[in-house]
Motif scaffolding. Structure first.
Motif, PDB file in Angstrom:
ATOM      1  N   LEU A 170       0.592  -1.639   0.000  1.00  0.00           N
ATOM      2  CA  LEU A 170      -0.091  -0.086  -0.188  1.00  0.00           C
ATOM      3  C   LEU A 170       0.932   0.881  -0.262  1.00  0.00           C
ATOM      4  CD1 LEU A 170      -3.216   0.358   0.011  1.00  0.00           C
ATOM      5  CD2 LEU A 170      -2.390   0.975   2.849  1.00  0.00           C
ATOM      6  N   HIS A 171       0.665   2.396  -0.901  1.00  0.00           N
ATOM      7  CA  HIS A 171       1.404   3.155  -1.073  1.00  0.00           C
ATOM      8  C   HIS A 171       0.523   4.918  -0.754  1.00  0.00           C
ATOM      9  CE1 HIS A 171       2.681   0.795  -4.302  1.00  0.00           C
ATOM     10  NE2 HIS A 171       4.167   1.661  -3.720  1.00  0.00           N
ATOM     11  N   GLY A 172       1.556   5.581  -0.309  1.00  0.00           N
ATOM     12  CA  GLY A 172       0.352   7.178   0.261  1.00  0.00           C
ATOM     13  C   GLY A 172       1.120   8.138  -0.262  1.00  0.00           C
ATOM     14  N   ALA A 173       1.072   9.385  -0.479  1.00  0.00           N
ATOM     15  CA  ALA A 173       0.538  10.595  -0.906  1.00  0.00           C
ATOM     16  C   ALA A 173       0.659  11.279  -0.412  1.00  0.00           C
ATOM     17  CB  ALA A 173       1.047  10.824  -2.363  1.00  0.00           C
ATOM     18  N   VAL A 174       0.972  12.565  -0.259  1.00  0.00           N
ATOM     19  CA  VAL A 174       0.545  13.982   0.104  1.00  0.00           C
ATOM     20  C   VAL A 174       0.622  14.932  -1.200  1.00  0.00           C
ATOM     21  CG1 VAL A 174       2.543  14.985   1.387  1.00  0.00           C
ATOM     22  CG2 VAL A 174       0.406  15.921   1.922  1.00  0.00           C
ATOM     23  N   SER A 175      -0.477  15.564  -0.757  1.00  0.00           N
ATOM     24  CA  SER A 175      -0.982  16.801  -1.650  1.00  0.00           C
ATOM     25  C   SER A 175      -1.226  18.351  -0.617  1.00  0.00           C
ATOM     26  CB  SER A 175      -2.312  16.371  -2.805  1.00  0.00           C
ATOM     27  OG  SER A 175      -1.992  17.422  -3.725  1.00  0.00           O
ATOM     28  N   THR A 176      -0.573  19.343  -1.374  1.00  0.00           N
ATOM     29  CA  THR A 176      -0.831  20.510  -1.085  1.00  0.00           C
ATOM     30  C   THR A 176      -1.846  21.754  -1.419  1.00  0.00           C
ATOM     31  OG1 THR A 176       0.712  21.606  -1.816  1.00  0.00           O
ATOM     32  CG2 THR A 176       1.651  20.508   0.261  1.00  0.00           C
ATOM     33  N   ASP A 177      -2.049  20.782  -3.179  1.00  0.00           N
ATOM     34  CA  ASP A 177      -2.654  21.666  -3.881  1.00  0.00           C
ATOM     35  C   ASP A 177      -3.820  20.970  -4.903  1.00  0.00           C
ATOM     36  OD1 ASP A 177      -1.430  19.675  -5.613  1.00  0.00           O
ATOM     37  OD2 ASP A 177      -0.237  20.709  -6.510  1.00  0.00           O
ATOM     38  N   GLU A 178      -4.594  20.094  -3.560  1.00  0.00           N
ATOM     39  CA  GLU A 178      -6.301  19.558  -3.948  1.00  0.00           C
ATOM     40  C   GLU A 178      -5.556  18.348  -5.206  1.00  0.00           C
ATOM     41  OE1 GLU A 178      -8.604  21.390  -2.005  1.00  0.00           O
ATOM     42  OE2 GLU A 178      -7.573  21.990  -0.757  1.00  0.00           O
ATOM     43  N   GLY A 184       6.233  11.793  -2.282  1.00  0.00           N
ATOM     44  CA  GLY A 184       5.644  11.517  -1.761  1.00  0.00           C
ATOM     45  C   GLY A 184       5.973   9.485  -2.300  1.00  0.00           C
ATOM     46  N   CYS A 185       4.540   8.774  -2.217  1.00  0.00           N
ATOM     47  CA  CYS A 185       4.633   7.885  -3.060  1.00  0.00           C
ATOM     48  C   CYS A 185       5.421   7.411  -2.391  1.00  0.00           C
ATOM     49  CB  CYS A 185       4.312   8.096  -4.970  1.00  0.00           C
ATOM     50  SG  CYS A 185       3.836   8.852  -5.545  1.00  0.00           S
ATOM     51  N   ASP A 236       2.778   9.427   9.649  1.00  0.00           N
ATOM     52  CA  ASP A 236       2.623  11.527  10.205  1.00  0.00           C
ATOM     53  C   ASP A 236       2.721  11.300   8.825  1.00  0.00           C
ATOM     54  OD1 ASP A 236       3.256  13.859   9.794  1.00  0.00           O
ATOM     55  OD2 ASP A 236       5.126  13.390  11.723  1.00  0.00           O
ATOM     56  N   PRO A 237       1.928  12.221   7.895  1.00  0.00           N
ATOM     57  CA  PRO A 237       2.136  13.219   6.506  1.00  0.00           C
ATOM     58  C   PRO A 237       3.646  13.928   5.756  1.00  0.00           C
ATOM     59  CG  PRO A 237      -0.024  13.257   7.426  1.00  0.00           C
ATOM     60  CD  PRO A 237       0.968  12.836   8.502  1.00  0.00           C
ATOM     61  N   ALA A 238       4.336  13.837   7.428  1.00  0.00           N
ATOM     62  CA  ALA A 238       6.054  14.817   6.840  1.00  0.00           C
ATOM     63  C   ALA A 238       6.594  13.557   6.496  1.00  0.00           C
ATOM     64  CB  ALA A 238       6.035  14.865   7.381  1.00  0.00           C
ATOM     65  N   TRP A 239       6.582  12.272   6.949  1.00  0.00           N
ATOM     66  CA  TRP A 239       7.415  11.431   6.800  1.00  0.00           C
ATOM     67  C   TRP A 239       7.135  10.875   5.009  1.00  0.00           C
ATOM     68  CZ3 TRP A 239       6.529   6.003   4.550  1.00  0.00           C
ATOM     69  CH2 TRP A 239       7.152   5.361   5.023  1.00  0.00           C
ATOM     70  N   LEU A 240       6.533  10.756   4.439  1.00  0.00           N
ATOM     71  CA  LEU A 240       6.021  10.631   3.218  1.00  0.00           C
ATOM     72  C   LEU A 240       6.523  11.917   2.506  1.00  0.00           C
ATOM     73  CD1 LEU A 240       1.594  10.388   2.701  1.00  0.00           C
ATOM     74  CD2 LEU A 240       3.423   8.284   2.638  1.00  0.00           C
ATOM     75  N   THR A 241       7.057  12.876   2.905  1.00  0.00           N
ATOM     76  CA  THR A 241       8.244  13.677   2.287  1.00  0.00           C
ATOM     77  C   THR A 241       9.342  13.413   2.253  1.00  0.00           C
ATOM     78  OG1 THR A 241       7.142  15.410   3.417  1.00  0.00           O
ATOM     79  CG2 THR A 241       6.104  15.274   1.288  1.00  0.00           C
ATOM     80  N   GLU A 242       9.746  13.188   3.367  1.00  0.00           N
ATOM     81  CA  GLU A 242      11.490  13.003   3.755  1.00  0.00           C
ATOM     82  C   GLU A 242      12.129  12.142   2.694  1.00  0.00           C
ATOM     83  OE1 GLU A 242      11.403  10.250   7.462  1.00  0.00           O
ATOM     84  OE2 GLU A 242      10.857  12.065   8.563  1.00  0.00           O
ATOM     85  N   THR A 243      13.475  12.685   2.559  1.00  0.00           N
ATOM     86  CA  THR A 243      14.657  11.523   1.421  1.00  0.00           C
ATOM     87  C   THR A 243      15.410  11.834   1.979  1.00  0.00           C
ATOM     88  OG1 THR A 243      15.237  14.175   1.661  1.00  0.00           O
ATOM     89  CG2 THR A 243      14.116  14.084   0.093  1.00  0.00           C
ATOM     90  N   ARG A 244      15.149  10.835   2.688  1.00  0.00           N
ATOM     91  CA  ARG A 244      16.273   9.614   3.161  1.00  0.00           C
ATOM     92  C   ARG A 244      15.811   8.806   4.325  1.00  0.00           C
ATOM     93  NH1 ARG A 244      21.368  11.751   2.883  1.00  0.00           N
ATOM     94  NH2 ARG A 244      22.135  10.325   5.111  1.00  0.00           N
TER      95      ARG A 244
END
Length: 260
Positions: A170-178, A184-185, A236-244
């Motif tokens: 299962l994958h997760g992604a976050v959007s800041t523009d609706e 993330g992905c 935590d949605p912030a984890w989706l955009t971590e790069t490491r």
């Protein structure tokens, strides 16, 4: 702790119901898919004679009085299928209200991606069109966080023998523009029994995510099908955009994709 007696608001076969929201104006919107009598030898006439639209349509039912009475949408949303036997069509939709007041629907299909439809009132819907979101033949989980972002949970997998696409991850992604773009992905859940042969019957894997937003900005969701596969996880949605990401492999390869 106290519940009213159940009463019927729609009659027919729906399969799974995966989403319900209350709009800012108070209207409750419940999307669902409904079984039709459509088959290859009964395709439905008109344009449907030249293709196959599957056995299901997607639609909505709405309430403006807290669920006391309900109104069925006149729209039946249909999506062409890639084959003519056992294909569902447009099924198991989920919805979210956008910042501009529109309602956005993501529809499970067998086309290798979600289709989308838009509404201004939850009753009248635009014709479904393909999105750029690659998906297996599995439903999405869609929720808005406390700070206004959208989080999407889904099986971002291409076609496999099972369910027109893998449900192992299962994958997760976050959007800041609706929902116009996603970051993330990342893999948010893996089948706990992915190293075992698949069961001979029944669904299995990580599909059917049901997310709920918490006040602290996190997401809690359930996912998984079959014995020993259902999980309840906090994201935590912030984890989706971590790069490491680092791992000492003390728990073998459990934090990494592995199959078979």
């Amino acid at each position: 702790r106290r519940w009213e007696r159940p009463r019927r608001i729609w009659e027919g076969y729906t399969g799974s119901t995966n989403s319900v929201i209350q709009l800012r104006g108070g209207r409750i919107v419940l999307p669902f898919s409904c079984l039709t009598d459509r088959r290859w030898d009964n395709r439905g006439g008109g344009h449907g004679e030249f293709t196959f639209l599957g056995a299901f349509d997607s639609t909505t039912i709405v309430s403006d009085d807290g669920g006391s009475t309900w109104q069925l949408s006149p729209c039946r949303l249909r999506v062409e299928t890639p084959d003519i036997t056992g294909a569902y069509g447009a099924v198991e939709p989920v919805v979210v209200e956008l910042a501009d007041g529109r309602v956005w629907m993501l529809i499970r299909t067998q086309r290798g991606r979600f289709y989308e439809s838009f509404s201004h009132d939850g009753l009248a819907w635009s014709s479904p069109r393909p999105t750029a979101i690659v998906s297996s033949d599995s439903p999405a989980g869609l929720v808005r966080t406390a700070d206004g972002r959208l989080v999407l949970l889904w099986n971002q997998c291409l076609r496999h023998p099972y369910a027109f696409g893998g449900r192992h991850v299962l994958h997760g992604a976050v959007s800041t523009d609706e929902g116009r773009s996603w970051a993330g992905c990342r893999e948010v859940a893996r089948d706990p029994r992915r190293d075992e042969p698949p069961p001979p019957t029944g669904d299995h894997g990580t599909a059917y995510p049901y997310p709920t937003a918490l006040r602290d900005g996190a997401i809690v969701f359930t996912t998984g099908q079959g014995a020993g596969r259902v999980q309840v996880l906090r994201l935590d949605p912030a984890w989706l955009t971590e790069t490491r990401q680092a791992d000492d492999f003390s728990d073998s390869l459990d934090r990494w994709s592995a199959f078979g």
